[in-house]
Write a protein that holds these residues in place. Structure first.
Motif, PDB file in Angstrom:
ATOM      1  N   TRP A   6       0.807  -1.064   0.137  1.00  0.00           N
ATOM      2  CA  TRP A   6       0.124  -0.063   0.036  1.00  0.00           C
ATOM      3  C   TRP A   6       0.958   1.048   0.186  1.00  0.00           C
ATOM      4  O   TRP A   6       1.954   1.385   0.603  1.00  0.00           O
ATOM      5  CB  TRP A   6      -0.860  -0.010   1.289  1.00  0.00           C
ATOM      6  CG  TRP A   6      -2.211  -0.952   1.058  1.00  0.00           C
ATOM      7  CD1 TRP A   6      -2.888  -1.269   0.059  1.00  0.00           C
ATOM      8  CD2 TRP A   6      -2.768  -1.325   2.431  1.00  0.00           C
ATOM      9  NE1 TRP A   6      -3.746  -1.809   0.355  1.00  0.00           N
ATOM     10  CE2 TRP A   6      -4.029  -1.955   1.871  1.00  0.00           C
ATOM     11  CE3 TRP A   6      -2.548  -1.374   3.771  1.00  0.00           C
ATOM     12  CZ2 TRP A   6      -4.741  -2.626   2.610  1.00  0.00           C
ATOM     13  CZ3 TRP A   6      -3.518  -2.071   4.529  1.00  0.00           C
ATOM     14  CH2 TRP A   6      -4.465  -2.630   3.974  1.00  0.00           C
ATOM     15  N   ARG A   8       1.281   5.368   1.264  1.00  0.00           N
ATOM     16  CA  ARG A   8       1.135   5.721   2.429  1.00  0.00           C
ATOM     17  C   ARG A   8      -0.435   6.046   2.730  1.00  0.00           C
ATOM     18  O   ARG A   8      -0.989   6.200   3.808  1.00  0.00           O
ATOM     19  CB  ARG A   8       1.815   7.115   2.783  1.00  0.00           C
ATOM     20  CG  ARG A   8       3.339   6.570   3.081  1.00  0.00           C
ATOM     21  CD  ARG A   8       4.053   8.027   3.253  1.00  0.00           C
ATOM     22  NE  ARG A   8       5.522   7.484   3.757  1.00  0.00           N
ATOM     23  CZ  ARG A   8       6.389   8.159   4.176  1.00  0.00           C
ATOM     24  NH1 ARG A   8       6.364   9.656   4.053  1.00  0.00           N
ATOM     25  NH2 ARG A   8       7.631   7.840   4.993  1.00  0.00           N
ATOM     26  N   ILE A  11      -2.517   3.108   3.465  1.00  0.00           N
ATOM     27  CA  ILE A  11      -2.373   2.838   4.745  1.00  0.00           C
ATOM     28  C   ILE A  11      -3.381   3.728   5.555  1.00  0.00           C
ATOM     29  O   ILE A  11      -4.089   3.116   6.453  1.00  0.00           O
ATOM     30  CB  ILE A  11      -1.069   2.988   5.280  1.00  0.00           C
ATOM     31  CG1 ILE A  11      -0.253   2.131   4.447  1.00  0.00           C
ATOM     32  CG2 ILE A  11      -1.127   2.529   6.684  1.00  0.00           C
ATOM     33  CD1 ILE A  11       1.434   2.492   5.126  1.00  0.00           C
ATOM     34  N   MET A 146       1.077   3.596  12.540  1.00  0.00           N
ATOM     35  CA  MET A 146       1.282   3.512  11.024  1.00  0.00           C
ATOM     36  C   MET A 146       2.520   3.695  10.515  1.00  0.00           C
ATOM     37  O   MET A 146       3.092   4.914  10.902  1.00  0.00           O
ATOM     38  CB  MET A 146       0.309   4.342  10.370  1.00  0.00           C
ATOM     39  CG  MET A 146       0.100   5.789  10.466  1.00  0.00           C
ATOM     40  SD  MET A 146      -1.108   6.562   9.389  1.00  0.00           S
ATOM     41  CE  MET A 146      -0.511   6.409   7.522  1.00  0.00           C
ATOM     42  N   GLU A 148       5.787   2.533   7.200  1.00  0.00           N
ATOM     43  CA  GLU A 148       6.204   1.306   6.245  1.00  0.00           C
ATOM     44  C   GLU A 148       6.919   0.198   7.168  1.00  0.00           C
ATOM     45  O   GLU A 148       7.595   0.619   8.178  1.00  0.00           O
ATOM     46  CB  GLU A 148       7.221   2.035   5.377  1.00  0.00           C
ATOM     47  CG  GLU A 148       6.508   2.584   4.377  1.00  0.00           C
ATOM     48  CD  GLU A 148       6.654   4.164   4.248  1.00  0.00           C
ATOM     49  OE1 GLU A 148       7.110   4.574   4.923  1.00  0.00           O
ATOM     50  OE2 GLU A 148       5.699   4.615   3.358  1.00  0.00           O
ATOM     51  N   TYR A 176      -0.507  -0.712  11.781  1.00  0.00           N
ATOM     52  CA  TYR A 176      -0.785  -0.685  10.058  1.00  0.00           C
ATOM     53  C   TYR A 176       0.453  -0.501   9.243  1.00  0.00           C
ATOM     54  O   TYR A 176       1.059   0.713   9.307  1.00  0.00           O
ATOM     55  CB  TYR A 176      -1.878   0.520   9.959  1.00  0.00           C
ATOM     56  CG  TYR A 176      -3.252   0.133  10.617  1.00  0.00           C
ATOM     57  CD1 TYR A 176      -3.366   0.112  11.902  1.00  0.00           C
ATOM     58  CD2 TYR A 176      -4.330  -0.397   9.919  1.00  0.00           C
ATOM     59  CE1 TYR A 176      -4.477   0.002  12.693  1.00  0.00           C
ATOM     60  CE2 TYR A 176      -5.338  -0.672  10.545  1.00  0.00           C
ATOM     61  CZ  TYR A 176      -5.487  -0.399  11.944  1.00  0.00           C
ATOM     62  OH  TYR A 176      -6.552  -0.767  12.567  1.00  0.00           O
ATOM     63  N   THR A 177       0.732  -1.207   8.287  1.00  0.00           N
ATOM     64  CA  THR A 177       2.021  -0.951   7.527  1.00  0.00           C
ATOM     65  C   THR A 177       1.562  -1.265   5.946  1.00  0.00           C
ATOM     66  O   THR A 177       0.501  -1.437   5.646  1.00  0.00           O
ATOM     67  CB  THR A 177       3.095  -2.077   7.748  1.00  0.00           C
ATOM     68  OG1 THR A 177       2.804  -3.202   7.307  1.00  0.00           O
ATOM     69  CG2 THR A 177       3.361  -2.212   9.307  1.00  0.00           C
ATOM     70  N   ASP A 178       2.518  -1.011   4.992  1.00  0.00           N
ATOM     71  CA  ASP A 178       2.252  -1.106   3.872  1.00  0.00           C
ATOM     72  C   ASP A 178       2.102  -2.360   3.161  1.00  0.00           C
ATOM     73  O   ASP A 178       1.544  -2.569   2.147  1.00  0.00           O
ATOM     74  CB  ASP A 178       3.336  -0.411   2.763  1.00  0.00           C
ATOM     75  CG  ASP A 178       4.929  -1.002   3.319  1.00  0.00           C
ATOM     76  OD1 ASP A 178       4.967  -1.255   4.544  1.00  0.00           O
ATOM     77  OD2 ASP A 178       5.552  -0.821   2.445  1.00  0.00           O
TER      78      ASP A 178
END
Lengths: 224, 232
Positions: A6, A8, A11, A146, A148, A176-178
């Protein structure tokens, strides 16, 4: 979305879907600010800014900039109907006292048990600054991070133990990451959602952690 | 008759001695008492300890005070900003002492000083490098750090309206540290846009009661826009 990761914005958009109606929420400086662009329009979500306001509205446009109305990032913002102002003692009491439902923060590193490192890289020549990071980390009922999943050099930022100076111990609930979404806790990290064609084995290899997959738990921060 | 009105910023700050501890309100530029800081710069007191959330922006205000080498120590939460060049240079040269305090602990330590609290246990910072060497305690299963109050000889803050008794109202997020700093200093000096007649401030809307305020200086409306100048 490109293949297995994803952007940014994606995300932020995905995280925004998990914010319940009625939540009082603080968005940290930097990446988390993006979340405010994706708040579901059918939910009433009240934004807190630690410099002393509830009911913060969008960034001020040219012509409506008021030097007395800024957010924690010192950006000119606006007020929404129902907004309120208060001093720093009350603002951080709100936080430390567990009155905020949710806080979204960025991070340099997060450990699998929810330790957060986001205030200092520990570089000897860096000018230190902490601001409200430590208060936010331990204060809100739920803390989402959040970021990467890996550094530009490909090193996992979800780790067994943080090597950067920590901001708080065991304070991050969700990451929550990519590449994936994780739940964190005393028993370690659990993958609850994979992005695109990302596999559990890829994540295990990247992080070096014995990750398992499980459906996300229901959000449990709201009591009303 | 009580009158806390000072004729000028200079006269309000004339008795600040070398070595004083001075709280300076504001979060970034919002609520920064710019005219009082300029007057302090002019006044000449040195070897100051400053308590403030930030360590100055650009080359004016608090940054100018630091640049004139008048501050030996700063207690603050967020010195590093994109335009904190003066602090950054002093810090790297070892010419200023920094006590870095998490923002909520800074606020609560100031509040505690004003409220007569001897010390308090807070969960913020537990287990981090900023709590190293501090007493800790586990209370009902949660870990806390013992933090002590921060009091000051003077507080310099900014407010919106005042009356001659020192009752204050603020405007939007410029309130920030004003009310707690006003309570935590032996002498609190306030710059306000306008001083109004006694009775004009709605008692229900007063945020800082005059008991916490010693001197008030009128510095004039900061806004060209009439609707901002006229808000209660």
């Amino acid at each position: 979305m490109s293949g297995n990761s994803w952007s940014r914005a994606e995300i932020a958009g995905r995280l925004a879907q998990d914010i319940p109606d009625g939540a009082y929420m603080n968005l940290g400086i930097g990446l988390p600010t993006l979340v405010s662009n994706y708040l579901p329009s059918d939910r009433e979500i009240i934004l807190h800014t630690e410099n002393g306001m509830l009911g913060m509205g969008p960034e001020a446009q040219p012509g409506e900039i008021d030097p007395d109305l800024i957010n924690a990032g010192k950006i000119a913002v606006t007020e929404l109907p129902g907004a309120s102002y208060f001093h720093h003692g009350d603002s951080f009491g709100m936080m430390r006292g567990g009155h905020l439902d949710l806080c979204v923060l960025g991070a340099f590193q997060v450990s699998q048990t929810g330790d957060l490192a986001n205030w200092s890289t520990g570089a000897p020549d860096a000018i230190p600054a902490v601001g409200g990071a430590m208060d936010l980390a331990i204060g809100a009922k739920q803390v989402y991070v959040m970021m990467e999943l890996a550094t530009k050099g490909g090193v996992s930022k979800l780790v067994d133990t943080c090597t950067y100076p920590i901001t708080g111990i065991g304070c991050v609930d969700r990451l929550y990451t990519d590449r994936a979404i994780f739940e964190l806790g005393a028993r370690g990290a659990t993958v609850t959602e994979l992005v695109g064609d990302t596999t559990l084995n890829e994540l295990r290899e990247l992080t070096g952690l014995a990750l398992e997959y499980s459906l996300a738990q229901e959000y449990k921060g709201i009591t009303s | 008759m009580i009158s806390k009105t000072s004729a000028s910023a200079a006269s309000a700050l004339a008795d600040i001695p070398d070595g004083a501890t001075i709280m300076i309100g504001g979060f970034g530029l919002a609520g920064q008492p710019v005219q009082l800081i300029d007057a302090l710069l002019e006044q000449g007191a040195a070897n100051l300890t400053v308590v403030s959330n930030n360590a100055g922006n650009g080359h004016s205000g608090l940054a100018a005070l630091l640049g004139a080498k008048r501050v030996q120590k700063i207690i603050c939460s967020f010195p590093r900003q994109t335009d904190s060049h003066i602090f950054d240079a002093l810090y790297r040269a070892g010419e200023i002492e920094l006590e870095l305090v998490p923002q909520g602990n800074l606020a609560e330590r100031i509040r505690a000083a004003g409220a007569g609290i001897g010390a308090f246990f807070t969960p913020t910072g537990f287990g981090t490098s900023l709590a190293e060497g501090k007493e800790t305690r586990t209370i009902n299963g949660r870990d806390y750090v013992l933090e002590h109050p921060i009091a000051a000889d003077f507080a310099l803050i900014s407010a919106y309206r005042a009356d001659r008794l020192g009752n204050l109202t603020y405007r939007k997020t410029s309130r920030n540290f004003g009310p707690i700093m006003a309570s935590a200093a032996a002498t609190t000096v306030v710059q306000v846009d306008r001083i109004v007649e006694l009775g004009e401030l709605d008692p229900e809307a007063v945020i800082t009661p005059g008991i916490f305020v010693n001197r008030v200086v009128e510095t004039g409306d900061r806004f060209e826009r009439e609707e901002w100048a006229d808000v209660g």
